[in-house]
Write an enzyme that holds these catalytic residues in place. Structure first.
Site, PDB file in Angstrom:
ATOM      1  N   TYR A 119      32.360  30.058 -39.882  1.00 35.33           N
ATOM      2  CA  TYR A 119      32.189  29.695 -38.475  1.00 35.33           C
ATOM      3  C   TYR A 119      31.767  30.784 -37.691  1.00 35.33           C
ATOM      4  O   TYR A 119      32.144  30.772 -36.449  1.00 35.33           O
ATOM      5  CB  TYR A 119      33.881  29.448 -37.997  1.00 35.33           C
ATOM      6  CG  TYR A 119      34.095  27.754 -38.496  1.00 35.33           C
ATOM      7  CD1 TYR A 119      33.443  26.687 -37.895  1.00 35.33           C
ATOM      8  CD2 TYR A 119      35.179  27.448 -39.409  1.00 35.33           C
ATOM      9  CE1 TYR A 119      33.767  25.401 -38.485  1.00 35.33           C
ATOM     10  CE2 TYR A 119      35.521  26.238 -39.834  1.00 35.33           C
ATOM     11  CZ  TYR A 119      34.798  25.213 -39.292  1.00 35.33           C
ATOM     12  OH  TYR A 119      35.243  23.669 -39.701  1.00 35.33           O
ATOM     13  N   HIS A 172      34.394  18.849 -42.320  1.00 33.72           N
ATOM     14  CA  HIS A 172      33.180  19.613 -41.965  1.00 33.72           C
ATOM     15  C   HIS A 172      31.917  19.350 -42.421  1.00 33.72           C
ATOM     16  O   HIS A 172      32.009  18.715 -43.644  1.00 33.72           O
ATOM     17  CB  HIS A 172      33.382  21.117 -42.112  1.00 33.72           C
ATOM     18  CG  HIS A 172      32.274  21.611 -41.952  1.00 33.72           C
ATOM     19  ND1 HIS A 172      31.598  22.456 -40.546  1.00 33.72           N
ATOM     20  CD2 HIS A 172      30.835  22.119 -42.846  1.00 33.72           C
ATOM     21  CE1 HIS A 172      30.532  22.777 -40.831  1.00 33.72           C
ATOM     22  NE2 HIS A 172      29.924  22.733 -42.062  1.00 33.72           N
ATOM     23  N   GLU A 223      25.232  27.276 -45.568  1.00 30.99           N
ATOM     24  CA  GLU A 223      26.439  26.796 -46.203  1.00 30.99           C
ATOM     25  C   GLU A 223      26.645  26.675 -47.529  1.00 30.99           C
ATOM     26  O   GLU A 223      27.571  27.259 -48.180  1.00 30.99           O
ATOM     27  CB  GLU A 223      26.980  25.837 -45.236  1.00 30.99           C
ATOM     28  CG  GLU A 223      27.354  26.246 -43.918  1.00 30.99           C
ATOM     29  CD  GLU A 223      27.607  24.961 -43.057  1.00 30.99           C
ATOM     30  OE1 GLU A 223      27.619  24.040 -43.417  1.00 30.99           O
ATOM     31  OE2 GLU A 223      27.535  25.317 -41.651  1.00 30.99           O
ATOM     32  N   LYS A 265      38.963  19.400 -44.946  1.00 27.25           N
ATOM     33  CA  LYS A 265      39.940  20.641 -44.597  1.00 27.25           C
ATOM     34  C   LYS A 265      41.242  20.547 -45.201  1.00 27.25           C
ATOM     35  O   LYS A 265      41.777  19.360 -45.489  1.00 27.25           O
ATOM     36  CB  LYS A 265      39.798  20.616 -42.817  1.00 27.25           C
ATOM     37  CG  LYS A 265      38.356  20.992 -42.542  1.00 27.25           C
ATOM     38  CD  LYS A 265      38.361  20.901 -40.684  1.00 27.25           C
ATOM     39  CE  LYS A 265      36.796  21.194 -40.233  1.00 27.25           C
ATOM     40  NZ  LYS A 265      36.754  21.072 -38.768  1.00 27.25           N
ATOM     41  N   ASN A 268      40.691  17.924 -37.652  1.00 28.64           N
ATOM     42  CA  ASN A 268      39.839  16.815 -37.626  1.00 28.64           C
ATOM     43  C   ASN A 268      39.208  16.603 -39.154  1.00 28.64           C
ATOM     44  O   ASN A 268      38.046  15.843 -39.399  1.00 28.64           O
ATOM     45  CB  ASN A 268      38.806  17.140 -36.839  1.00 28.64           C
ATOM     46  CG  ASN A 268      38.050  18.310 -36.690  1.00 28.64           C
ATOM     47  OD1 ASN A 268      37.923  18.783 -37.834  1.00 28.64           O
ATOM     48  ND2 ASN A 268      37.223  18.546 -35.740  1.00 28.64           N
TER      49      ASN A 268
HETATM   50  P1  IDP Z   1      31.924  20.099 -35.830  1.00 25.32           P
HETATM   51  O1  IDP Z   1      32.818  20.369 -36.901  1.00 25.32           O
HETATM   52  O2  IDP Z   1      32.222  18.480 -35.394  1.00 25.32           O
HETATM   53  O3  IDP Z   1      30.495  20.348 -36.182  1.00 25.32           O
HETATM   54  P2  IDP Z   1      31.819  22.191 -34.238  1.00 25.32           P
HETATM   55  O4  IDP Z   1      31.530  22.305 -32.525  1.00 25.32           O
HETATM   56  O5  IDP Z   1      30.763  22.932 -34.935  1.00 25.32           O
HETATM   57  O6  IDP Z   1      32.127  20.741 -34.586  1.00 25.32           O
HETATM   58  O7  IDP Z   1      33.278  23.227 -34.096  1.00 25.32           O
HETATM   59  C1  IDP Z   1      33.847  23.533 -35.426  1.00 25.32           C
HETATM   60  C2  IDP Z   1      35.117  23.285 -35.470  1.00 25.32           C
HETATM   61  O8  IDP Z   1      35.947  24.113 -34.574  1.00 25.32           O
HETATM   62  C3  IDP Z   1      35.319  21.947 -35.230  1.00 25.32           C
HETATM   63  O9  IDP Z   1      35.530  20.891 -36.176  1.00 25.32           O
HETATM   64  C4  IDP Z   1      37.078  21.896 -34.649  1.00 25.32           C
HETATM   65  O10 IDP Z   1      37.689  21.875 -35.880  1.00 25.32           O
HETATM   66  C5  IDP Z   1      37.095  23.256 -34.320  1.00 25.32           C
HETATM   67  N1  IDP Z   1      36.777  23.066 -32.693  1.00 25.32           N
HETATM   68  C6  IDP Z   1      35.696  22.715 -31.983  1.00 25.32           C
HETATM   69  N2  IDP Z   1      35.958  22.955 -30.641  1.00 25.32           N
HETATM   70  C7  IDP Z   1      37.226  23.046 -30.542  1.00 25.32           C
HETATM   71  C8  IDP Z   1      38.155  23.067 -29.289  1.00 25.32           C
HETATM   72  O11 IDP Z   1      37.835  22.900 -28.228  1.00 25.32           O
HETATM   73  N3  IDP Z   1      39.497  23.461 -29.738  1.00 25.32           N
HETATM   74  C9  IDP Z   1      39.980  23.410 -30.903  1.00 25.32           C
HETATM   75  N4  IDP Z   1      39.210  23.521 -32.136  1.00 25.32           N
HETATM   76  C10 IDP Z   1      37.692  23.371 -31.808  1.00 25.32           C
END
Ligand code: IDP
Length: 132
Positions: free
Chosen positions: A49, A115, A126, A9, A112
């Site tokens: 997303y 992805h 994807e 990212k 974070n």
């Molecule tokens: P993942 O990336 O670990 O698969 P997902 O639940 O698919 O996680 O969520 C996609 C992305 O959305 C996450 O990597 C994160 O950047 C963002 N995200 C998920 N939950 C939250 C939240 O509670 N607050 C802010 N961003 C979130």
């Protein structure tokens, strides 16, 4: 052979962690089969997303992903989808174990670093979305 979609990212690119992240997947024994640097359009980010469209963080994650260059990749290997999710680590910093990419380098749920596809079905969709 299984394939997955991984993306460094914008925070990972800005923090100069691309090499470190790629090295971890290479050292695990996976094969890099596609790679490109691009700034995703809003439309591409929204589609990527799309499953989170109704979540409160949707707008934030879409604008973040389309805010700057990302490194989009396809990796290949036995069980690469599940194993790469292990290397990536949990979504929330407080759950991400040390030794994982997020556990070692991320301290924010929104920023974070990486992805990784979470199922065969999503990996196929994807890869098609980012590389066709
Ligand atoms: P993942 O990336 O670990 O698969 P997902 O639940 O698919 O996680 O969520 C996609 C992305 O959305 C996450 O990597 C994160 O950047 C963002 N995200 C998920 N939950 C939250 C939240 O509670 N607050 C802010 N961003 C979130």
């Amino acid at each position: 052979m299984e394939r997955t979609f991984l993306m460094v990212k914008p925070d990972g690119v800005q923090r100069r962690l691309v090499g470190e992240i790629i090295q971890r997947f290479e050292q695990k024994g996976f094969k890099l089969v596609e790679l490109k640097l691009l700034t995703p359009t809003r439309e591409l980010a929204e589609e990527h997303y799309g499953v989170h469209r109704d979540k409160p963080f949707f707008e934030g994650v879409v604008s973040f992903i389309s805010s700057g260059p990302v490194v989009a990749m396809v990796w290949e290997g036995d069980d690469v989808i599940a194993l790469s999710r292990k290397l990536v680590g949990a979504t929330k910093p407080s759950d991400a174990a040390p030794g994982t990419i997020r556990g070692d380098y991320a301290n924010s749920v929104g920023e974070n670093l990486i992805h990784g596809s979470d199922s065969v079905e999503n990996a196929e969709a994807e890869i098609k979305l980012w590389f066709s």
